[in-house]
Design an enzyme around this catalytic site. Structure first.
Site, PDB file in Angstrom:
ATOM      1  CG  ASP A 102      22.620 -97.528   4.994  1.00  0.00           C
ATOM      2  OD1 ASP A 102      23.129 -97.262   6.090  1.00  0.00           O
ATOM      3  OD2 ASP A 102      21.888 -98.521   4.823  1.00  0.00           O
ATOM      4  CE  LYS A 130      18.954 -95.304   6.104  1.00  0.00           C
ATOM      5  NZ  LYS A 130      18.754 -96.744   5.843  1.00  0.00           N
ATOM      6  CG  PHE A 151      14.646 -99.725   4.618  1.00  0.00           C
ATOM      7  CD1 PHE A 151      15.782 -99.837   3.834  1.00  0.00           C
ATOM      8  CD2 PHE A 151      13.399 -99.824   4.006  1.00  0.00           C
ATOM      9  CE1 PHE A 151      15.688-100.050   2.465  1.00  0.00           C
ATOM     10  CE2 PHE A 151      13.291-100.043   2.641  1.00  0.00           C
ATOM     11  CZ  PHE A 151      14.441-100.156   1.870  1.00  0.00           C
ATOM     12  CG  ASP A 158      13.342 -99.550  -4.234  1.00  0.00           C
ATOM     13  OD1 ASP A 158      14.429 -99.075  -3.841  1.00  0.00           O
ATOM     14  OD2 ASP A 158      13.231-100.712  -4.643  1.00  0.00           O
TER      15      ASP A 158
END
Ligand code: 5GP
Length: 178
Positions: A102, A130, A151, A158
């Site tokens: 991320d 990302k 997300f 998770d």
């Protein structure tokens, strides 16, 4: 559980197909090098299991656990080693296997840490990236899929400990958060 997804971005079959392409590249690049695959717990468990079985070359596996998001959905930038490797990296060809990049904060820390252990080579494979969210330039050799800056859960990823065992990857429906 699958009903909690508002949208599937990557199906099980799309993930499998992409992984076998990446495995073919890694097979060719690491022929006779007996790489050490380093998985980052817990998210990379599924990628590691599937990637390692799609490879035809000899390889070894080891695991690290580092802190990342905790229970929320924002990267804290705080990185802590919770479980270290059992393998000496000196002279080894190391391929870090990640679930998702991320901000890149976690991985930047991890790569500096692993580089200091004198591996013969050190590269990264991630299933998802990302790109929009990369605050730090991280050189990633193998990327499964680039993602929008949302997300996602499933395939090891998770939300508050749930959804890792979903075979598809997707975006949670709003009712899950409320
Ligand atoms: P970074 O330090 O690159 O911001 O965050 C890396 C870690 O944050 C990943 O290994 C993963 O555990 C978690 N993470 C980042 N993005 C997502 C996401 O979209 N979904 C989930 N479930 N975890 C994520």
């Amino acid at each position: 559980m699958a009903g909690d997804l508002a949208e599937v971005l990557f199906s099980k079959s799309a993930i499998e197909a992409r992984l076998s392409e990446l495995a073919a590249e890694i097979d060719a690049d690491y022929r006779d090098l007996n790489p050490l695959l380093v998985g980052v717990l817990n998210g990379a468990v599924m990628v590691m299991a599937d990637l390692s079985r799609a490879l035809h070359i000899d390889c070894a596996m080891d695991w690290m656990a580092i802190s990342s998001y905790g229970m929320g959905t924002q990267s804290s930038g705080v990185v802590r080693i919770l479980k270290d490797l059992s393998t000496d990296l000196a002279g080894r060809h190391v391929l870090v296997v990640e679930d998702i990049i991320d901000t890149g904060l976690t991985l930047t820390y991890l790569m500096q840490n692993l580089a200091s252990r004198s591996p013969a080579s050190l590269e990264i494979m991630t299933m998802f990236r990302k790109s929009d969210a990369m605050k730090i330039e991280v050189d990633v050799k193998y990327v499964g899929f680039d993602l929008p800056n949302q997300f996602v859960v499933g395939y090891g990823l998770d939300f508050a400990g749930r959804y890792r065992n979903l075979t598809d990857v997707g975006i949670l429906a709003p009712h899950v958060y409320s």
